[in-house]
Design a protein around this motif. Sequence first.
Motif, PDB file in Angstrom:
ATOM      1  N   TRP A  92     -11.196   9.273  11.051  1.00 18.34           N
ATOM      2  CA  TRP A  92     -11.767  10.618  11.181  1.00 18.34           C
ATOM      3  C   TRP A  92     -13.129  10.623  11.871  1.00 18.34           C
ATOM      4  O   TRP A  92     -13.660  11.702  12.195  1.00 18.34           O
ATOM      5  N   ARG A  99      -3.724  12.485  -0.550  1.00 15.92           N
ATOM      6  CA  ARG A  99      -2.368  12.261  -0.017  1.00 15.92           C
ATOM      7  C   ARG A  99      -1.816  10.908  -0.465  1.00 15.92           C
ATOM      8  O   ARG A  99      -0.608  10.691  -0.465  1.00 15.92           O
ATOM      9  N   ILE A 100      -2.727   9.995  -0.776  1.00 19.70           N
ATOM     10  CA  ILE A 100      -2.312   8.621  -1.096  1.00 19.70           C
ATOM     11  C   ILE A 100      -2.304   8.436  -2.609  1.00 19.70           C
ATOM     12  O   ILE A 100      -3.362   8.489  -3.249  1.00 19.70           O
ATOM     13  N   ARG A 135      -3.434   1.516  12.491  1.00 24.95           N
ATOM     14  CA  ARG A 135      -2.158   1.009  11.971  1.00 24.95           C
ATOM     15  C   ARG A 135      -1.214   0.674  13.113  1.00 24.95           C
ATOM     16  O   ARG A 135      -1.375   1.162  14.238  1.00 24.95           O
ATOM     17  N   TYR A 167      -3.611  20.551   7.446  1.00 28.45           N
ATOM     18  CA  TYR A 167      -3.098  19.186   7.548  1.00 28.45           C
ATOM     19  C   TYR A 167      -1.672  19.170   6.994  1.00 28.45           C
ATOM     20  O   TYR A 167      -1.395  18.584   5.970  1.00 28.45           O
ATOM     21  N   TYR A 201     -11.065   2.503   6.863  1.00 29.60           N
ATOM     22  CA  TYR A 201      -9.905   3.170   7.472  1.00 29.60           C
ATOM     23  C   TYR A 201     -10.252   4.640   7.728  1.00 29.60           C
ATOM     24  O   TYR A 201     -10.014   5.182   8.802  1.00 29.60           O
ATOM     25  N   THR A 202     -10.865   5.260   6.721  1.00 28.89           N
ATOM     26  CA  THR A 202     -11.194   6.686   6.834  1.00 28.89           C
ATOM     27  C   THR A 202     -12.251   6.909   7.903  1.00 28.89           C
ATOM     28  O   THR A 202     -12.161   7.861   8.692  1.00 28.89           O
ATOM     29  N   PHE A 206       0.857  -1.180   0.000  1.00 22.86           N
ATOM     30  CA  PHE A 206       0.000   0.000   0.000  1.00 22.86           C
ATOM     31  C   PHE A 206       0.888   1.223   0.000  1.00 22.86           C
ATOM     32  O   PHE A 206       1.842   1.243   0.758  1.00 22.86           O
ATOM     33  N   PHE A 244      -9.864  -0.779   0.890  1.00 21.84           N
ATOM     34  CA  PHE A 244      -8.703  -0.091   1.464  1.00 21.84           C
ATOM     35  C   PHE A 244      -9.019   1.260   2.129  1.00 21.84           C
ATOM     36  O   PHE A 244      -8.269   1.696   2.992  1.00 21.84           O
ATOM     37  N   PHE A 245     -10.073   1.939   1.680  1.00 20.45           N
ATOM     38  CA  PHE A 245     -10.228   3.345   2.090  1.00 20.45           C
ATOM     39  C   PHE A 245     -11.421   3.632   3.004  1.00 20.45           C
ATOM     40  O   PHE A 245     -11.311   4.427   3.928  1.00 20.45           O
ATOM     41  N   TYR A 256       6.058   4.564   0.300  1.00 14.48           N
ATOM     42  CA  TYR A 256       4.897   5.367   0.706  1.00 14.48           C
ATOM     43  C   TYR A 256       5.015   6.786   0.149  1.00 14.48           C
ATOM     44  O   TYR A 256       4.026   7.402  -0.211  1.00 14.48           O
ATOM     45  N   ASN A 261      -1.099  -1.149   7.885  1.00 12.97           N
ATOM     46  CA  ASN A 261      -2.439  -0.564   8.069  1.00 12.97           C
ATOM     47  C   ASN A 261      -3.467  -1.671   8.226  1.00 12.97           C
ATOM     48  O   ASN A 261      -3.373  -2.716   7.581  1.00 12.97           O
ATOM     49  N   TYR A 263      -4.946  16.292  14.616  1.00 11.40           N
ATOM     50  CA  TYR A 263      -5.243  16.533  13.196  1.00 11.40           C
ATOM     51  C   TYR A 263      -6.359  17.569  13.058  1.00 11.40           C
ATOM     52  O   TYR A 263      -7.436  17.376  13.617  1.00 11.40           O
TER      53      TYR A 263
HETATM   54  N1  UDP Z   1      -6.158   6.205   4.042  1.00 13.67           N
HETATM   55  C1  UDP Z   1      -6.989   5.100   3.886  1.00 13.67           C
HETATM   56  N2  UDP Z   1      -6.457   3.853   4.003  1.00 13.67           N
HETATM   57  C2  UDP Z   1      -5.160   3.646   4.295  1.00 13.67           C
HETATM   58  C3  UDP Z   1      -4.316   4.753   4.473  1.00 13.67           C
HETATM   59  C4  UDP Z   1      -4.857   6.030   4.346  1.00 13.67           C
HETATM   60  O1  UDP Z   1      -8.191   5.247   3.654  1.00 13.67           O
HETATM   61  O2  UDP Z   1      -4.742   2.465   4.390  1.00 13.67           O
HETATM   62  C5  UDP Z   1      -6.764   7.552   3.933  1.00 13.67           C
HETATM   63  C6  UDP Z   1      -7.320   8.005   5.303  1.00 13.67           C
HETATM   64  O3  UDP Z   1      -8.433   8.847   5.096  1.00 13.67           O
HETATM   65  C7  UDP Z   1      -6.138   8.755   5.858  1.00 13.67           C
HETATM   66  C8  UDP Z   1      -5.657   9.485   4.616  1.00 13.67           C
HETATM   67  O4  UDP Z   1      -5.792   8.511   3.564  1.00 13.67           O
HETATM   68  O5  UDP Z   1      -6.524   9.619   6.886  1.00 13.67           O
HETATM   69  C9  UDP Z   1      -4.235   9.992   4.674  1.00 13.67           C
HETATM   70  O6  UDP Z   1      -3.363   8.918   5.026  1.00 13.67           O
HETATM   71  P1  UDP Z   1      -1.908   9.186   5.623  1.00 13.67           P
HETATM   72  O7  UDP Z   1      -1.217   7.887   5.724  1.00 13.67           O
HETATM   73  O8  UDP Z   1      -1.249  10.262   4.821  1.00 13.67           O
HETATM   74  O9  UDP Z   1      -2.291   9.743   7.070  1.00 13.67           O
HETATM   75  P2  UDP Z   1      -1.375  10.293   8.278  1.00 13.67           P
HETATM   76  O10 UDP Z   1      -0.042   9.595   8.188  1.00 13.67           O
HETATM   77  O11 UDP Z   1      -1.320  11.757   8.141  1.00 13.67           O
HETATM   78  O12 UDP Z   1      -2.166   9.850   9.480  1.00 13.67           O
END
Ligand code: UDP
Length: 370
Positions: free
Chosen positions: A156, A170-171, A283, A348, A151-152, A94, A147-148, A181, A274, A313
Amino acid sequence: MNQYIVVGAGFAGCVCARELAEAGKNILLLEKRHHTGGNAHDEEDDSGILVHRYGPHIFHTNSEKVFHWLSQFTRWRKYEHRVHAVLKGKSYPFPINRATLNQLYGLELNEAEAIEFLNSVREPRDPIRTSEDVVLNTVGRDLYEKFFLNYTRKQWGLDPSQLKAAVAARIPVRTNDDDRYFTDRFQAMPLDGYACMFDKILDHPLIQLKLNTDFLQLRAEYYSSGKPLPHVIYTGPVDAYFDYRFGRLPYRSLRFEHEHLPDIAQFQPVGTVNHPNENSFTRITEFKHLTGQDHPGTSIVREYPSAEGDPYYPIPSDENERLFQQYQDLVDMEANTSFVGRLAQYRYYNMDQVVAAALTTVQGILRRHA
Ligand code: UDP
Ligand code: FAD
């Protein structure tokens, strides 16, 4: 006599303090915690392994200016972060890349075929406003849900459709085999850790550091004594500075569960794994990957997102943006205070972006106060 008060000894405050001191200014740096470094603070745990108390901090930047500025205070260890995501007990690279698609769907796509595959599953969206739009538009519903989505929601407490596009953006999504990454030009960890780097940044005769000191309390004392405050550089939460006049700005918090495993030299194959769907943590990070430390045991941290706790955040949604704008209007009228950093600007920001913002802030202050 201090010419400036800097509030907060994280990246934003420390960079400002040092730059102003270099310009001959006398600085009082206040930090309410018992240590410097803000959320990038690191220290040895009881077993002697260097851990990041507030979650994994991996330095990466495309800015030569930022990298060179920090290089005055640290040597570096080259490190490229790698992440896996676990789905139903199986690990996948990932961000999604060609290998992820092949492993997940039992395919043997080459790069051109991986592009074609994503084109066949993506759900084109126009305009792209939310994080849901970003992901569906690039990889379609199945990969979004695997995947998203969860986690999201965990991270959040919101659905991706409630978050601005920039969060999921960001991803990256790749069709080659690059499993890093980040792809930034400079990717490295401070060789002796962040705390050591912050000590060097603050090692200047014109910087006076006071830990365990809350500026907002001190401000109340100044106000009641009638003494004028010097110019303040404030890096704490912007809503707290204005006594929450328009209500609280939502910040997302985390609970960190640190664990030392004395009999395991390596817990997981990469720095971070993750867990999008199972468990209530998002994670697990194993610090030895990041630092290269040699030790017979290992130390890990699990991150549990939470609405309560220290602000970590800013939450990028349209609604929060509107509330922040009300505070920003007050910021714009505040001639004697400069606001910079992730909490004060409600952005952010990654660490390098905070350093860049702090350098720009100091330039502006020195120009105005010349
Ligand atoms: N994200 C996701 N799945 C993952 C990793 C990230 O859905 O496996 C989404 C999630 O909304 C996350 C955002 O992408 O908050 C940004 O990820 P990042 O790893 O940049 O977050 P950070 O390291 O800032 O916590
Ligand atoms: P902070 O680090 O929050 O520092 C602000 C300081 O101000 C704090 O120490 C606070 O105690 C102090 N303060 C607040 N109010 C007051 C007051 N009233 N009086 C006195 N002191 C006060 N970035 C990356 O580039 N790479 C990563 O891998 C990465 N991982 C992250 C992982 C997590 C879990 C988190 C939460 C963030 C991560 N970041 C990462 C982002 C990084 O932490 C921030 O960009 C950076 O640390 C922000 O610096 P700052 O100085 O703006 O804020």
